[in-house]
Design an enzyme around this catalytic site. Structure first.
Site, mmCIF file in Angstrom:
data_model
loop_
_atom_site.group_PDB
_atom_site.id
_atom_site.type_symbol
_atom_site.label_atom_id
_atom_site.label_comp_id
_atom_site.label_asym_id
_atom_site.label_seq_id
_atom_site.Cartn_x
_atom_site.Cartn_y
_atom_site.Cartn_z
ATOM 1 N N HIS A 112 -22.557 20.878 -25.167
ATOM 2 C CA HIS A 112 -21.990 21.494 -26.368
ATOM 3 C C HIS A 112 -21.377 22.823 -25.986
ATOM 4 O O HIS A 112 -21.904 23.516 -25.122
ATOM 5 C CB HIS A 112 -23.088 21.702 -27.425
ATOM 6 C CG HIS A 112 -22.540 21.913 -28.795
ATOM 7 N ND1 HIS A 112 -22.121 23.132 -29.239
ATOM 8 C CD2 HIS A 112 -22.319 21.027 -29.804
ATOM 9 C CE1 HIS A 112 -21.673 23.000 -30.476
ATOM 10 N NE2 HIS A 112 -21.768 21.734 -30.842
ATOM 11 N N ASP B 30 -25.000 14.078 -31.728
ATOM 12 C CA ASP B 30 -24.390 12.755 -31.699
ATOM 13 C C ASP B 30 -25.108 11.770 -30.792
ATOM 14 O O ASP B 30 -24.796 10.580 -30.811
ATOM 15 C CB ASP B 30 -22.927 12.874 -31.254
ATOM 16 C CG ASP B 30 -22.090 13.496 -32.338
ATOM 17 O OD1 ASP B 30 -22.368 13.197 -33.512
ATOM 18 O OD2 ASP B 30 -21.192 14.279 -32.026
#
Ligand code: CMC
Length: 433
Positions: free
Chosen positions: A309, A367
């Protein structure tokens, strides 16, 4: 509270010194305010993917990526997901405070009142190919809301802004379910206002007119939490897109359509779809080492989807909640021994202990488990990013409203470092080599 400045930063270029205020927020890193850099020094800053740039002041969402913290209006995501519901989160993001009981009832009613879409929109849907990707349909349908509801497109009218916001929070789930129904060739289901937000969404997606539809409370509860987890994430790519689009004075429906278009990309909202495709490609636990080697190979462009991320250099706090929910949903739907879940758990274990991932601070993001969860609920992969858009709508709207209400707001306009040809004269076509 506006940011305050108690110290300056000094920049020295070619023996000339310039001073810039250092601004402090309520929490998080200070920022150097270089707004007057060009006027004073004739220089721009260079930060192509905005890795060190704060684009605005915001009171909505706080992330500490190193510590794995996510807060909406100061409230930790873990508490909101455990104790609240999605519409309460919407109220919080929009208005800054948790609602009282009567405020909550009123807000829920206002959202419910707007869930139906203009009947003419059904004809608009009919012009798409049946196999159109639902995200393509969403970009178009949400943009088209401006054509159907032009009585709420004047951004200078606070009342119209509120109506447009409520319309989008209420109608985007209806459009999302319509995109799904159209894709599979089933009739659209009108929203049912006796149901909660998440229940209604499941109903519009999975009910058919010829049968009764029984809501599964575990799935409705999980979907509500998924919506909470995805509701806002400060200045990510799609939110920044919404802000930039809105900074020109574009109407809110157009701005949110722009956000949906940005969200579609596999590095952003499309990652859950990509993560599921990856787990399916790996197939079985014994294939994981080979896959990890491909990820680590500098000459391959394979990435571990659902990992890493831009901001979180620690475990994404949403991923922890998502992992727990994934197990609950899979047990409820009888997919508890889904091989994909086994691959996901083992892959996570191996990656978290592998030096490549440790060195780069790569952890599972939201996710990693959301795709398996949504699949077990019955959603096809093409709908995953659509669900993300349904949840993120309130975040985009809150950020857009904050920007519009800021008296200092002006059009967003980055500069560039030009590296192209310098001035040259036009050559007639017959004389070109
Ligand atoms: N698998 C393998 N290596 C990775 C990954 C990954 N998923 N992510 C980053 N790296 C490596 C990358 O190769 C680079 O290595 P090196 O320094 O040796 O060149 C290093 O880590 C830094 O990568 P980066 O691309 O500079 O990092 P970034 O902050 O620009 O990228 C990211 C963030 C999310 C785009 C990236 O981690 C990624 O592509 N992840 C997979 C896609 C994904 O899961 N996206 C969902 C994000 S969460 C939901 C959302 O916010 O929309």
């Amino acid at each position: 509270m506006n940011a305050t400045s108690t110290k300056n930063a000094t920049l020295t270029v070619d023996d000339k010194t310039y001073e810039f205020p250092v601004l402090s927020g309520t929490v998080g890193p200070d920022v150097v305010d270089i707004g007057k850099l060009y006027a004073q020094a004739g220089l721009f800053t260079y930060d192509p993917a905005f890795t060190s740039t704060a684009s605005c002041q915001s009171r909505i969402t706080y992330i500490d990526g190193d510590a794995g913290i996510l807060e909406y209006r100061g409230y930790p995501i873990e508490q909101l997901a455990e104790k609240g519901d999605f519409l309460e989160t919407c109220y919080l993001l929009l208005y800054g405070e948790l609602p009282t009981l009567s405020q909550k009832r009123d807000f829920d009613q206002r959202v419910i009142h707007h869930t139906m879409v203009h009947e003419q929109m059904t004809r608009f849907f009919q012009s798409f190919r049946r196999d159109a990707h639902p995200m393509a349909v969403m970009v178009a349908a949400v943009g088209a809301l401006a054509a159907f509801y032009h009585d709420s497109t004047d951004i200078n009218d606070p009342q119209q802004r509120v109506v447009a916001s409520m319309r989008m929070i209420a109608k985007i789930p209806t459009l999302a379910a319509m995109a799904y129904k159209y894709n599979i060739g089933q009739p659209f289901m009108y929203p049912k206002n006796s149901l909660s937000f998440a229940e209604n969404f499941l109903y519009m997606c999975f009910a058919v007119p010829c049968e009764d539809y029984k809501i599964n409370p575990v799935l409705a509860g999980a979907l509500d939490k998924i919506f909470i987890l995805h509701a806002d994430h400060e200045q990510n790519a799609s939110t920044s897109t919404v802000r930039i689009a809105g900074s020109s004075g574009a109407n809110p429906f157009a701005c949110i359509a722009a956000g949906i278009a940005c969200l579609w990309g596999p590095a952003h909202g499309g990652a859950n779809e990509a993560a599921l495709a990856m787990l399916s490609e790996i197939g079985t636990v014994d294939k994981i080492p080979d896959f990890i080697n491909r990820v680590k190979d500098k000459n391959s462009d394979v990435r571990l989807m659902g990992f890493g991320h831009r901001v979180y250099k620690n475990y994404d706090p949403r991923a922890k909640i998502m992992q727990k929910m994934c197990h609950a949903v899979l047990n409820e739907t009888g997919h508890g021994d889904d091989p994909m879940l086994k691959v996901a758990i083992e892959l996570e274990k191996i990656a978290l202990n592998d030096q490549y991932f440790i060195d780069r601070k790569l952890y599972p993001n939201v996710d990693f488990y959301s795709g398996i969860t949504l699949k077990a609920m019955g959603f096809p992969t093409s709908m995953f990013t659509v669900l993300f858009a349904v949840a993120r709508t309130v975040g985009w709207i809150s950020q857009w409203s904050e920007m519009i209400e800021d008296p200092q707001q002006k059009i967003g306009r980055p500069r560039q470092l030009y590296t192209g040809a310098t001035r040259r004269d036009y050559v007639d076509i017959g004389d070109r080599k």
